[in-house]
Scaffold this active site. Structure first.
Site, PDB file in Angstrom:
ATOM      1  N   ILE A 161      40.232  43.918  47.770  1.00 33.29           N
ATOM      2  CA  ILE A 161      38.811  43.600  47.589  1.00 33.29           C
ATOM      3  C   ILE A 161      38.734  42.273  46.842  1.00 33.29           C
ATOM      4  O   ILE A 161      39.733  41.794  46.307  1.00 33.29           O
ATOM      5  CB  ILE A 161      38.017  44.664  46.779  1.00 33.29           C
ATOM      6  CG1 ILE A 161      38.599  44.824  45.365  1.00 33.29           C
ATOM      7  CG2 ILE A 161      37.931  45.976  47.518  1.00 33.29           C
ATOM      8  CD1 ILE A 161      37.663  45.543  44.416  1.00 33.29           C
ATOM      9  N   ASP A 180      41.893  42.855  36.771  1.00 31.04           N
ATOM     10  CA  ASP A 180      43.248  43.356  37.010  1.00 31.04           C
ATOM     11  C   ASP A 180      44.074  43.344  35.728  1.00 31.04           C
ATOM     12  O   ASP A 180      45.103  44.012  35.638  1.00 31.04           O
ATOM     13  CB  ASP A 180      43.977  42.492  38.057  1.00 31.04           C
ATOM     14  CG  ASP A 180      43.420  42.692  39.452  1.00 31.04           C
ATOM     15  OD1 ASP A 180      42.843  43.760  39.714  1.00 31.04           O
ATOM     16  OD2 ASP A 180      43.567  41.772  40.276  1.00 31.04           O
ATOM     17  N   THR A 206      41.588  37.896  45.051  1.00 24.44           N
ATOM     18  CA  THR A 206      41.815  39.220  45.630  1.00 24.44           C
ATOM     19  C   THR A 206      42.285  40.201  44.560  1.00 24.44           C
ATOM     20  O   THR A 206      42.856  39.808  43.561  1.00 24.44           O
ATOM     21  CB  THR A 206      42.925  39.178  46.693  1.00 24.44           C
ATOM     22  OG1 THR A 206      44.147  38.816  46.053  1.00 24.44           O
ATOM     23  CG2 THR A 206      42.614  38.168  47.781  1.00 24.44           C
ATOM     24  N   SER A 207      42.071  41.484  44.851  1.00 26.09           N
ATOM     25  CA  SER A 207      42.592  42.530  43.975  1.00 26.09           C
ATOM     26  C   SER A 207      43.022  43.720  44.819  1.00 26.09           C
ATOM     27  O   SER A 207      42.363  44.050  45.805  1.00 26.09           O
ATOM     28  CB  SER A 207      41.515  42.980  42.981  1.00 26.09           C
ATOM     29  OG  SER A 207      41.976  44.113  42.262  1.00 26.09           O
ATOM     30  N   PRO A 208      44.127  44.388  44.422  1.00 30.26           N
ATOM     31  CA  PRO A 208      44.519  45.622  45.098  1.00 30.26           C
ATOM     32  C   PRO A 208      43.782  46.831  44.516  1.00 30.26           C
ATOM     33  O   PRO A 208      43.962  47.945  45.008  1.00 30.26           O
ATOM     34  CB  PRO A 208      46.016  45.709  44.778  1.00 30.26           C
ATOM     35  CG  PRO A 208      46.127  45.107  43.417  1.00 30.26           C
ATOM     36  CD  PRO A 208      45.071  44.018  43.352  1.00 30.26           C
TER      37      PRO A 208
END
Ligand SMILES: *[C@@H]1O[C@H](CO)[C@@H](O)[C@H](O)[C@H]1NC(C)=O
Ligand SMILES: *[C@@H]1O[C@H](CO)[C@@H](O)[C@H](O)[C@H]1NC(C)=O
Ligand SMILES: *[C@@H]1O[C@H](CO)[C@@H](O)[C@H](O)[C@H]1NC(C)=O
Ligand SMILES: *[C@@H]1O[C@H](CO)[C@@H](O)[C@H](O)[C@H]1NC(C)=O
Ligand SMILES: *[C@@H]1O[C@H](CO)[C@@H](O)[C@H](O)[C@H]1NC(C)=O
Ligand SMILES: *[C@@H]1O[C@H](CO)[C@@H](O)[C@H](O)[C@H]1NC(C)=O
Ligand SMILES: *[C@@H]1O[C@H](CO)[C@@H](O)[C@H](O)[C@H]1NC(C)=O
Ligand SMILES: *[C@@H]1O[C@H](CO)[C@@H](O)[C@H](O)[C@H]1NC(C)=O
Ligand SMILES: *[C@@H]1O[C@H](CO)[C@@H](O)[C@H](O)[C@H]1NC(C)=O
Length: 712
Positions: A180, A396, A278-280
């Site tokens: 995301i 994060d 982005t981030s997981p």
């Protein structure tokens, strides 16, 4: 609807190219690059307390060589290294290139070798050349640096020794549930018309959802998909490789299930792309604020705060309830990438790759680079500076670089005590205007004591493999920044006649040098973390677009001349500060010996799903990194022979080291194995491989062995 037609046409072009595949010379290799797994700061979150205490998975470098058939030449051959580290770095690159020059003459050079990273945040730190990323590692850690340099060269050697003719194929697939955008409010600052172009499920709106993949047939592949290597949280202290390294392990193990990790011949490359925003942690960011009314609520969107501060705001991965460190989420984010890659490799829909192999590389001093924008206005970049939001960190990993949080709460970092007396110089009016609207926190471009805090000169590099062009980026492009750069270069490739309409462009990085973040001008104006960390000012992206685009003619089959380059960055390694002390000595408690079992396996019979563990009299693993080897094994009894079936790099095993007494030099090692489903029944044991250092004399190896146990 209007978008469906052109993309259908491009797909048919790809199928046509399958007919005219070029024969290349292909090489793939893998090697271990794991630095000291204890008593060393980890790289990525830049968090002083994140000192490693053991091993979950080893870090690897994976090298991919593509050359034209015919006489070996640097002009017609390229190397992409995908290393399981947080970012590429000028110092390791320089050392790797020096070793390659000695071994291979002029075959592998600054022009055709790219040192990329997976941008993972749970590896060993201290290897970077500039001061800022060394601060939390207490300076430079030569053991980490040496492990990376030696391992990358070994991966390239192995790839070189495996060179054989073959063909390549290329394509892409949509990855769902893999990433995301962690700064969506900054993304919204981009023009609405531009955002509308990507506002569909395939392109992903504020995230690129597409994985691009270059298949080396049955020998491996190299793929690109943007997602931060922050699945495993900042409070984990076991060295690992985050979602890209896990994806590589899962894929390679699925092809050769009986080979030890890192000993497979199939090489799975999961490389990073425009990773910046982005981030997981795909469930979003929530407040972890026990006792507060907003506990468990989403963080305030624009500032990512909870009750006005950043500390409590944490991104959540897809399996965040299953463990406190993100290991389960890590496997989920790895698996979606594995699934996408498998679909591409086995799906029979990849297009052929054809055309020449070329590369171009220049150094660019970004401190004061003047260039002309497409609209004719002259623009310039600025000496590096970090904005205030840099200190806030991201969802994060909130609050990076402990030294900026609070005014003097940082005196626990002795390196900071050395450098804080000369805290970065007060920015001049010219620097303030150049970096506007960034409020400057750290004026790193002017900070040269004891040596440069940030790089000024970066590597600009492109690798051409037939109709594929890899833009090797010295930093972290955000989603929209990556799209603009790809589009601009692709337009030039076609306009200059270098590649026809089959031109396919990917961005890869952070690679070669760490120039921090690269946002669009509009996102920069929002000054979230990514904008605050776009160190060369608001024109950073435009400068890169202009530079990469201008170098496109040098990718021609027969280019004329060589591109102008700035000077290579100065060497800093020899003056690097290092406050990490070496291992003094190891000792076993009185009456005991190294490797002796202190706490044996608890039972004699286990079943799948159980965790079996044992504790041994240990010694400091910094005495011997056991590169290409292991600190532990799980052995299976076959007939009368014990055969190792798991190593320290299997995610099912954990190696943990704890110091018992600094004065006595004693330490303990725990080894555990969580037994996988379908593990064959039989008799097993755990073994520990250590190396002890006496006060006087040389380091010697020892082994510890647990009691036998069975699995039903
Ligand atoms: C995916 O591949 C298709 C077909 O080659 C191409 O049109 C499209 O631009 C690719 N997507 C990305 C993001 O590269
Ligand atoms: C949050 O960001 C959005 C998009 O940049 C902007 O429209 C909105 O005004 C901001 N809200 C606040 C409270 O600052
Ligand atoms: C690695 O693979 C080779 C070839 O298959 C084999 O000979 C060797 O024993 C393996 N090494 C380990 C550590 O498993
Ligand atoms: C580690 O950090 C995560 C993310 O902030 C948090 O949810 C978890 O509770 C922490 N684990 C421990 C053991 O503190
Ligand atoms: C930056 O470059 C411009 C033009 O090349 C020059 O006029 C200016 O003095 C330089 N500024 C600095 C700080 O070096
Ligand atoms: C050119 O573009 C830049 C960056 O978007 C902008 O600041 C400048 O005003 C533009 N110049 C003209 C003449 O439109
Ligand atoms: C921190 O700052 C406070 C207020 O400025 C001061 O009273 C205190 O002595 C400082 N502590 C240290 C360790 O420097
Ligand atoms: C090692 O194992 C022992 C026995 O199970 C346990 O008490 C101890 O907490 C473990 N240490 C670590 C660092 O996990
Ligand atoms: C473990 O099994 C091996 C092989 O059968 C045997 O030689 C050894 O004595 C056993 N060890 C223990 C502690 O029972």
């Amino acid at each position: 609807m209007t978008r469906l037609l052109p993309s259908f046409l491009v797909l048919s072009t790809a199928v046509l190219h399958a007919v005219a595949q070029t024969q290349y010379l292909l090489g793939l290799g893998i090697a271990d690059i794991t630095g000291p797994v204890v008593e060393t700061n980890m790289m990525g979150y830049a968090s002083l307390p994140q000192t490693d205490s053991g091993l979950h998975q080893r870090q690897r470098a994976r090298a991919f060589i593509v050359g034209e058939t015919g006489a070996a030449s640097a002009t017609t051959r390229v190397v992409y290294v995908n290393a399981d580290i947080a970012m590429g770095d000028t110092g390791i690159r320089r050392a790797i290139l020096a070793q390659l020059a000695t071994k291979y003459g002029g075959l592998y050079t600054a022009q055709n070798v790219a040192i990329g990273s997976t941008h993972q945040h749970s590896g060993v730190g201290g290897y970077l050349e500039n001061l800022l990323p060394q601060l939390t590692a207490l300076g430079f850690v030569k053991q980490t640096y040496d492990a990376i340099v030696t391992g990358v060269v070994l991966a390239i050697d192995r790839a070189h020794n495996s060179l054989a003719p073959g063909t390549l194929s290329l394509g892409n697939a949509t990855v769902t549930g893999g990433n995301i955008n962690r700064s969506p409010t900054a993304y919204l600052a981009n023009p609405a018309a531009e955002r509308a172009l990507y506002d569909n499920p395939r392109d992903g709106g504020d995230q690129d959802k597409v994985m691009s993949l270059l298949s080396f047939g049955n020998r491996g592949f190299l793929s690109w998909f943007p997602v931060h290597g922050t699945s495993i949280y900042e409070n984990n202290t076991l060295v690992s490789s985050d979602n890209k390294g896990m994806a590589a392990y899962l894929y390679e193990a699925s092809v050769e299930p009986n080979a030890m990790p890192g000993n497979q011949t199939f090489v799975a490359g999961f490389a990073q792309a425009n990773v910046g925003d982005t981030s997981p942690n795909i469930l979003g960011a929530f407040c972890e604020s026990p006792g507060q009314p907003y506990d468990g609520q989403p963080c305030q969107a624009n500032t990512s705060t909870c009750g006005g501060t950043v500390e409590d705001c944490h991104g959540r991965g897809p399996a965040f309830t299953l463990d406190p460190y993100g290991f389960h989420s890590n496997e989920v984010i790895a698996q979606v990438q594995v699934d996408a890659a498998k679909g591409l490799v086995n799906g029979g829909k990849l297009g052929g790759v054809s055309g020449s192999v070329r590369s171009v590389h220049v150094y660019l001093d970004m401190a004061n680079h003047t260039f002309t924008l497409p609209n004719g206005t002259v623009a310039k970049t600025c000496p590096a500076a970090m904005g205030f939001s840099f200190a806030g960190g991201t969802t994060d990993g909130p609050g990076s670089f402990d030294f900026v949080q609070g005014d003097n709460s940082t005196s626990q970092n002795p390196l900071w005590d050395i450098v804080k007396s000369v805290i970065t110089p007060i920015p001049s009016a010219e620097q303030v205007a150049c970096q506007f609207p960034k409020p400057i926190l750290l004026n790193t471009g002017y900070a040269t004591f004891p040596y440069a805090w940030s790089p000024s000169t970066v590597d600009i590099q492109m690798l051409k493999v037939g109709n594929l062009v890899i833009l090797v980026i010295p930093g972290e492009l955000t989603t929209m920044a990556g799209r603009r750069l790809r589009n601009a270069v692709r337009t030039q490739l076609i306009a200059k006649g270098i590649i026809d309409s089959s031109a396919y462009v990917v961005v890869a990085g952070p690679a070669n040098t760490y120039g921090h973040y690269i946002t669009t001008r509009e996102e920069y104006a929002i000054q979230r973390y990514e904008g605050a960390s776009t160190i060369f000012g608001p024109s950073t992206l435009d400068a890169y677009i202009e530079k990469y685009s201008s170098l496109v003619p040098f990718l021609a089959d027969s280019p004329t001349g060589t591109p102008a380059s700035d000077a290579a960055p100065p060497e800093l390694q020899s003056s690097a500060l290092s406050l990490q002390t070496g291992v003094v000595f190891d000792a076993a408690p009185i009456g005991k010996s190294f490797g002796q079992v202190l706490i044996d396996v608890a039972k004699t019979a286990y079943k799948a799903g159980d965790t079996v563990s044992a504790q041994f009299v240990g010694a400091n693993p910094r005495n011997n990194l056991r590169l290409e080897g292991t600190f532990l094994s799980v052995d299976h009894l076959a007939g009368s022979v014990w055969t190792p079936v798991r190593s320290d790099s299997h995610p099912s095993t954990i190696y943990q080291w704890t110091r018992a007494s600094t004065i006595l030099g004693t330490s303990n090692v725990n080894i555990s194995w969580t037994i996988e489903p379908n593990t064959p029944a039989g008799t097993y044991r755990l073994r520990y491989f250590g190396d002890s250092k006496p006060l006087i004399g040389s380091i010697s190896a020892f082994t510890g062995t647990s009691g036998n146990f069975t699995i039903a």
